[in-house]
Design a protein around this motif. Sequence first.
Motif, PDB file in Angstrom:
ATOM      1  N   HIS A  32      24.268  60.420  25.304  1.00  0.00           N
ATOM      2  CA  HIS A  32      23.415  61.376  26.014  1.00  0.00           C
ATOM      3  C   HIS A  32      22.380  60.624  26.827  1.00  0.00           C
ATOM      4  N   GLY A  33      21.894  61.271  27.852  1.00  0.00           N
ATOM      5  CA  GLY A  33      20.805  60.727  28.656  1.00  0.00           C
ATOM      6  C   GLY A  33      21.161  59.441  29.377  1.00  0.00           C
ATOM      7  N   GLY A  34      20.182  58.845  30.013  1.00  0.00           N
ATOM      8  CA  GLY A  34      20.323  57.539  30.643  1.00  0.00           C
ATOM      9  C   GLY A  34      21.537  57.394  31.537  1.00  0.00           C
ATOM     10  N   SER A  35      22.356  56.380  31.247  1.00  0.00           N
ATOM     11  CA  SER A  35      23.537  56.078  32.059  1.00  0.00           C
ATOM     12  C   SER A  35      24.553  57.215  32.043  1.00  0.00           C
ATOM     13  N   VAL A  36      24.541  58.018  30.988  1.00  0.00           N
ATOM     14  CA  VAL A  36      25.483  59.134  30.885  1.00  0.00           C
ATOM     15  C   VAL A  36      25.198  60.156  31.987  1.00  0.00           C
ATOM     16  N   ILE A  37      23.929  60.458  32.195  1.00  0.00           N
ATOM     17  CA  ILE A  37      23.553  61.377  33.270  1.00  0.00           C
ATOM     18  C   ILE A  37      23.797  60.721  34.631  1.00  0.00           C
ATOM     19  N   GLU A  38      23.392  59.453  34.772  1.00  0.00           N
ATOM     20  CA  GLU A  38      23.539  58.757  36.044  1.00  0.00           C
ATOM     21  C   GLU A  38      24.994  58.672  36.493  1.00  0.00           C
ATOM     22  N   GLU A  39      25.886  58.337  35.581  1.00  0.00           N
ATOM     23  CA  GLU A  39      27.276  58.097  35.951  1.00  0.00           C
ATOM     24  C   GLU A  39      28.160  59.337  35.888  1.00  0.00           C
ATOM     25  N   PHE A  40      27.904  60.207  34.940  1.00  0.00           N
ATOM     26  CA  PHE A  40      28.800  61.340  34.738  1.00  0.00           C
ATOM     27  C   PHE A  40      28.176  62.675  35.122  1.00  0.00           C
ATOM     28  N   GLY A  41      26.860  62.701  35.262  1.00  0.00           N
ATOM     29  CA  GLY A  41      26.198  63.975  35.487  1.00  0.00           C
ATOM     30  C   GLY A  41      26.242  64.831  34.237  1.00  0.00           C
ATOM     31  N   TYR A  42      26.524  64.186  33.120  1.00  0.00           N
ATOM     32  CA  TYR A  42      26.660  64.865  31.832  1.00  0.00           C
ATOM     33  C   TYR A  42      25.413  64.562  31.043  1.00  0.00           C
ATOM     34  N   GLY A  43      24.531  65.549  30.868  1.00  0.00           N
ATOM     35  CA  GLY A  43      23.247  65.237  30.291  1.00  0.00           C
ATOM     36  C   GLY A  43      22.901  65.917  28.996  1.00  0.00           C
ATOM     37  N   LEU A  44      23.882  66.355  28.248  1.00  0.00           N
ATOM     38  CA  LEU A  44      23.542  67.011  26.991  1.00  0.00           C
ATOM     39  C   LEU A  44      22.834  66.023  26.079  1.00  0.00           C
ATOM     40  N   SER A  45      21.719  66.442  25.564  1.00  0.00           N
ATOM     41  CA  SER A  45      20.999  65.566  24.655  1.00  0.00           C
ATOM     42  C   SER A  45      20.403  66.380  23.519  1.00  0.00           C
ATOM     43  N   PRO A  46      20.110  65.718  22.408  1.00  0.00           N
ATOM     44  CA  PRO A  46      19.572  66.448  21.263  1.00  0.00           C
ATOM     45  C   PRO A  46      18.333  67.249  21.645  1.00  0.00           C
ATOM     46  N   GLY A  47      18.237  68.430  21.098  1.00  0.00           N
ATOM     47  CA  GLY A  47      17.075  69.262  21.329  1.00  0.00           C
ATOM     48  C   GLY A  47      17.199  70.179  22.530  1.00  0.00           C
ATOM     49  N   MET A  48      18.318  70.124  23.233  1.00  0.00           N
ATOM     50  CA  MET A  48      18.473  70.956  24.417  1.00  0.00           C
ATOM     51  C   MET A  48      19.220  72.251  24.101  1.00  0.00           C
TER      52      MET A  48
END
Length: 127
Positions: A32-48
């Motif tokens: 989640h977050g970081g490079s995952v959002i940057e590269e995949f646009g996939y941003g699910l992270s704990p607490g969301m």
Amino acid sequence: TLPKEIRDHLQRVADIGCVVTGSNLVTIHHVHGGSVIEEFGYGLSPGMSQKQNDWLVIPLHPQYHVGDKGIDSGMGQYKGVAQWEAAIGKQTDYLRRVRDIIKGRYGYDIFERAGLSAGTAGNPAAA
């Protein structure tokens, strides 16, 4: 309870060993977050309040998951995903390594199973 397909996948990922240390003592980390959002646009992270994708996981020694050097510890030496990735490595690079191992051993692509398009998931050969 998780479907058998997911339970089997999580066990296969755990069997790889920690992607940072090589240790057989692992916990499963949902990227989640970081490079995952940057590269995949996939941003699910704990607490969301969103379910994490059980296909997009990497095996980490507990110290690097929730311990003193943990990406999800909240109180370790790295304060957040960005600091952890800067010091330990990008989650997406580790995820591509897991993808290659799983595809080679078991014949399925975790990015496809997660619903990421080939364009979104990038080129694993470049990793």
